[in-house]
Design a protein around this motif. Structure first.
Motif, mmCIF file in Angstrom:
data_model
loop_
_atom_site.group_PDB
_atom_site.id
_atom_site.type_symbol
_atom_site.label_atom_id
_atom_site.label_comp_id
_atom_site.label_asym_id
_atom_site.label_seq_id
_atom_site.Cartn_x
_atom_site.Cartn_y
_atom_site.Cartn_z
ATOM 1 N N MET A 140 0.877 -1.320 -0.051
ATOM 2 C CA MET A 140 -0.121 0.188 0.127
ATOM 3 C C MET A 140 0.750 1.326 -0.056
ATOM 4 S SD MET A 140 -3.220 -1.002 -0.089
ATOM 5 C CE MET A 140 -4.007 0.619 0.437
ATOM 6 N N VAL A 141 2.218 1.019 0.228
ATOM 7 C CA VAL A 141 3.132 2.236 0.001
ATOM 8 C C VAL A 141 2.964 3.246 -1.309
ATOM 9 C CG1 VAL A 141 5.327 2.945 0.359
ATOM 10 C CG2 VAL A 141 4.645 1.293 1.876
ATOM 11 N N GLY A 142 3.022 2.335 -2.356
ATOM 12 C CA GLY A 142 3.073 3.163 -3.428
ATOM 13 C C GLY A 142 1.537 3.119 -4.294
ATOM 14 N N PHE A 143 0.669 2.782 -3.543
ATOM 15 C CA PHE A 143 -0.804 2.948 -4.117
ATOM 16 C C PHE A 143 -1.311 4.441 -3.640
ATOM 17 C CE2 PHE A 143 -5.253 2.946 -3.741
ATOM 18 C CZ PHE A 143 -5.712 2.391 -5.288
ATOM 19 N N PRO A 144 -1.702 5.399 -4.642
ATOM 20 C CA PRO A 144 -2.207 6.528 -4.453
ATOM 21 C C PRO A 144 -3.698 6.368 -3.703
ATOM 22 C CG PRO A 144 -2.170 6.021 -6.560
ATOM 23 C CD PRO A 144 -1.326 5.039 -6.060
ATOM 24 N N LEU A 145 -3.716 6.703 -2.547
ATOM 25 C CA LEU A 145 -5.265 6.434 -1.709
ATOM 26 C C LEU A 145 -6.180 7.369 -2.460
ATOM 27 C CD1 LEU A 145 -3.890 6.207 1.730
ATOM 28 C CD2 LEU A 145 -4.371 4.276 0.272
ATOM 29 N N LEU A 146 -5.854 8.600 -2.884
ATOM 30 C CA LEU A 146 -6.937 9.559 -3.394
ATOM 31 C C LEU A 146 -7.602 8.894 -4.799
ATOM 32 C CD1 LEU A 146 -5.533 13.138 -2.801
ATOM 33 C CD2 LEU A 146 -7.342 12.024 -1.904
ATOM 34 N N LEU A 147 -7.019 7.895 -5.228
ATOM 35 C CA LEU A 147 -7.474 7.258 -6.500
ATOM 36 C C LEU A 147 -9.180 6.604 -6.188
ATOM 37 C CD1 LEU A 147 -7.417 6.497 -9.457
ATOM 38 C CD2 LEU A 147 -6.137 4.409 -8.807
ATOM 39 N N VAL A 148 -9.130 6.261 -4.804
ATOM 40 C CA VAL A 148 -10.380 5.650 -4.254
ATOM 41 C C VAL A 148 -11.698 6.478 -4.501
ATOM 42 C CG1 VAL A 148 -11.521 4.424 -2.484
ATOM 43 C CG2 VAL A 148 -9.085 3.960 -2.681
ATOM 44 N N PRO A 149 -11.807 7.706 -3.850
ATOM 45 C CA PRO A 149 -12.826 8.569 -4.060
ATOM 46 C C PRO A 149 -13.287 8.866 -5.594
ATOM 47 C CG PRO A 149 -11.184 9.807 -3.054
ATOM 48 C CD PRO A 149 -10.796 8.394 -3.031
ATOM 49 N N LEU A 150 -11.989 9.193 -6.270
ATOM 50 C CA LEU A 150 -12.160 9.245 -7.544
ATOM 51 C C LEU A 150 -12.760 8.257 -8.539
ATOM 52 C CD1 LEU A 150 -8.823 11.662 -8.303
ATOM 53 C CD2 LEU A 150 -11.090 12.312 -8.057
ATOM 54 N N ALA A 151 -12.305 6.966 -8.207
ATOM 55 C CA ALA A 151 -12.662 5.967 -8.892
ATOM 56 C C ALA A 151 -14.235 5.566 -8.428
ATOM 57 C CB ALA A 151 -11.970 4.663 -8.299
ATOM 58 N N VAL A 152 -14.799 5.909 -7.264
ATOM 59 C CA VAL A 152 -16.259 5.803 -7.001
ATOM 60 C C VAL A 152 -16.977 6.907 -7.771
ATOM 61 C CG1 VAL A 152 -17.721 6.045 -5.144
ATOM 62 C CG2 VAL A 152 -15.607 4.966 -4.494
ATOM 63 N N TYR A 153 -16.521 7.954 -7.874
ATOM 64 C CA TYR A 153 -17.099 9.031 -8.431
ATOM 65 C C TYR A 153 -17.407 8.458 -9.888
ATOM 66 C CZ TYR A 153 -18.831 13.693 -9.799
ATOM 67 O OH TYR A 153 -19.735 14.686 -10.337
ATOM 68 N N ASN A 154 -16.134 8.185 -10.822
ATOM 69 C CA ASN A 154 -16.380 7.831 -12.083
ATOM 70 C C ASN A 154 -17.239 6.493 -12.215
ATOM 71 O OD1 ASN A 154 -13.911 8.764 -14.037
ATOM 72 N ND2 ASN A 154 -13.396 9.140 -12.010
ATOM 73 N N ILE A 155 -17.444 5.657 -11.191
ATOM 74 C CA ILE A 155 -18.336 4.358 -11.335
ATOM 75 C C ILE A 155 -19.683 4.909 -11.389
ATOM 76 C CG2 ILE A 155 -19.055 2.392 -10.011
ATOM 77 C CD1 ILE A 155 -16.316 1.855 -9.298
ATOM 78 N N ILE A 156 -19.915 5.856 -10.225
ATOM 79 C CA ILE A 156 -21.236 6.308 -10.266
ATOM 80 C C ILE A 156 -21.756 7.177 -11.307
ATOM 81 C CG2 ILE A 156 -23.114 7.784 -9.033
ATOM 82 C CD1 ILE A 156 -21.358 7.071 -6.456
ATOM 83 N N ALA A 157 -20.775 7.899 -11.817
ATOM 84 C CA ALA A 157 -20.901 8.709 -13.096
ATOM 85 C C ALA A 157 -21.203 7.799 -14.392
ATOM 86 C CB ALA A 157 -19.924 9.698 -13.466
ATOM 87 N N PHE A 158 -20.620 6.857 -14.512
ATOM 88 C CA PHE A 158 -20.723 6.100 -15.832
ATOM 89 C C PHE A 158 -21.566 4.814 -15.872
ATOM 90 C CE2 PHE A 158 -16.687 8.130 -16.769
ATOM 91 C CZ PHE A 158 -16.952 8.478 -18.010
ATOM 92 N N LEU A 159 -21.813 4.262 -14.553
ATOM 93 C CA LEU A 159 -22.571 3.051 -14.458
ATOM 94 C C LEU A 159 -23.813 3.208 -13.645
ATOM 95 C CD1 LEU A 159 -19.672 0.479 -13.371
ATOM 96 C CD2 LEU A 159 -20.556 1.170 -15.680
ATOM 97 N N MET A 160 -23.997 4.542 -13.008
ATOM 98 C CA MET A 160 -25.249 4.828 -12.332
ATOM 99 C C MET A 160 -25.517 6.143 -12.589
ATOM 100 S SD MET A 160 -24.282 3.010 -8.596
ATOM 101 C CE MET A 160 -23.492 1.645 -8.568
ATOM 102 N N PRO A 161 -26.169 6.448 -13.968
ATOM 103 C CA PRO A 161 -26.473 7.719 -14.420
ATOM 104 C C PRO A 161 -27.537 8.079 -13.304
ATOM 105 C CG PRO A 161 -27.119 6.237 -16.021
ATOM 106 C CD PRO A 161 -26.332 5.193 -15.017
ATOM 107 N N GLY A 162 -28.603 7.375 -12.991
ATOM 108 C CA GLY A 162 -29.920 7.757 -12.362
ATOM 109 C C GLY A 162 -29.280 8.399 -10.796
ATOM 110 N N VAL A 163 -28.241 8.030 -10.534
ATOM 111 C CA VAL A 163 -27.838 8.523 -8.878
ATOM 112 C C VAL A 163 -27.378 9.812 -8.829
ATOM 113 C CG1 VAL A 163 -26.347 7.993 -6.944
ATOM 114 C CG2 VAL A 163 -27.318 6.204 -8.368
ATOM 115 N N SER A 164 -27.983 10.802 -8.030
ATOM 116 C CA SER A 164 -27.560 12.021 -7.734
ATOM 117 C C SER A 164 -26.785 12.371 -6.682
ATOM 118 C CB SER A 164 -28.987 12.997 -7.708
ATOM 119 O OG SER A 164 -28.636 14.102 -7.375
#
Length: 212
Positions: free
Chosen positions: A1-25
């Protein structure tokens, strides 16, 4: 976990909701909490993503402050995450909102803080680096023993030499007159005559002396 950028987690969640769940506000309240003041606090999905981003940024700073952490690959991954988030915010309409802008800003802070911590660590370690050790093949020159400096002692005051004793007075030399008088007295004194018992008065030998 030392080299893994942790801020990628909220950005990835936002991308998943924006692309896969268009009805979620992102602005609809998910949780309602009643505070002690009686006011209801409505928590939305964007608030939860931002709170997660702040906590993960704190963990990234803690990781970067550890000795040996945040290598070049870690900084490179943080820069890639920030660049991708900034490109999505500018190019895609679904990401053009305040929530995603703040997440992108957190990624930028993660990258800059890692660079600052690494620069400070180099500045602190460089003066404290140990001197290069001498190879065993070269014997070390013996260190000269420290020479103790003699403490100056006060010189004794010069002692005056005693004055030479005066020679005894010479006996008085008799004068020439006294010497001459003593010689004359010696000559004028009568010398005693020695008489032999063999001679008679008158200078003749005794009668009983044998005739020759």
């Amino acid at each position: 976990m030392v080299g893994f950028p942790l801020l990628l987690v909220p950005l990835a969640v936002y991308n998943i909701i924006a692309f896969l769940m268009p009805g979620v506000s992102f602005t609809d309240p998910l949780i309602r909490l009643t505070l002690l003041s009686g006011e209801q606090w409505q928590i939305t999905l964007s608030d939860m993503l931002l709170a997660a981003g702040v906590l993960l940024l704190l963990l990234e700073v803690i990781k970067g402050a550890r000795p040996g952490a945040k290598y070049l690959t870690d900084h490179l991954l943080s820069l890639i995450v920030f660049g991708a988030a900034a490109a999505e915010f500018v190019l895609w309409p679904k990401f053009g909102n305040s929530t995603y802008c703040l997440l992108t800003l957190l990624a930028l802070v993660d990258f800059i803080s890692g660079i600052a911590l690494r620069t400070r660590r180099r500045a602190v370690v460089a003066p404290a680096a140990p001197a290069p050790s001498v190879s065993k093949s070269q014997p070390e020159a013996p260190q000269p023993a420290p020479v103790a400096q003699p403490t100056p002692r006060p010189e004794p005051a010069p002692v005056a030499a005693p004055a030479p004793a005066a020679p005894p007075p010479a006996p008085p030399v008799p004068s020439a007159t006294s010497v001459a008088e003593s010689v004359l007295l010696d000559q004028s004194a009568p010398k005693p005559t020695v008489t032999s018992p063999d001679l008679q008065p008158g200078g003749q030998p005794p009668s009983d002396a044998p005739q020759r």
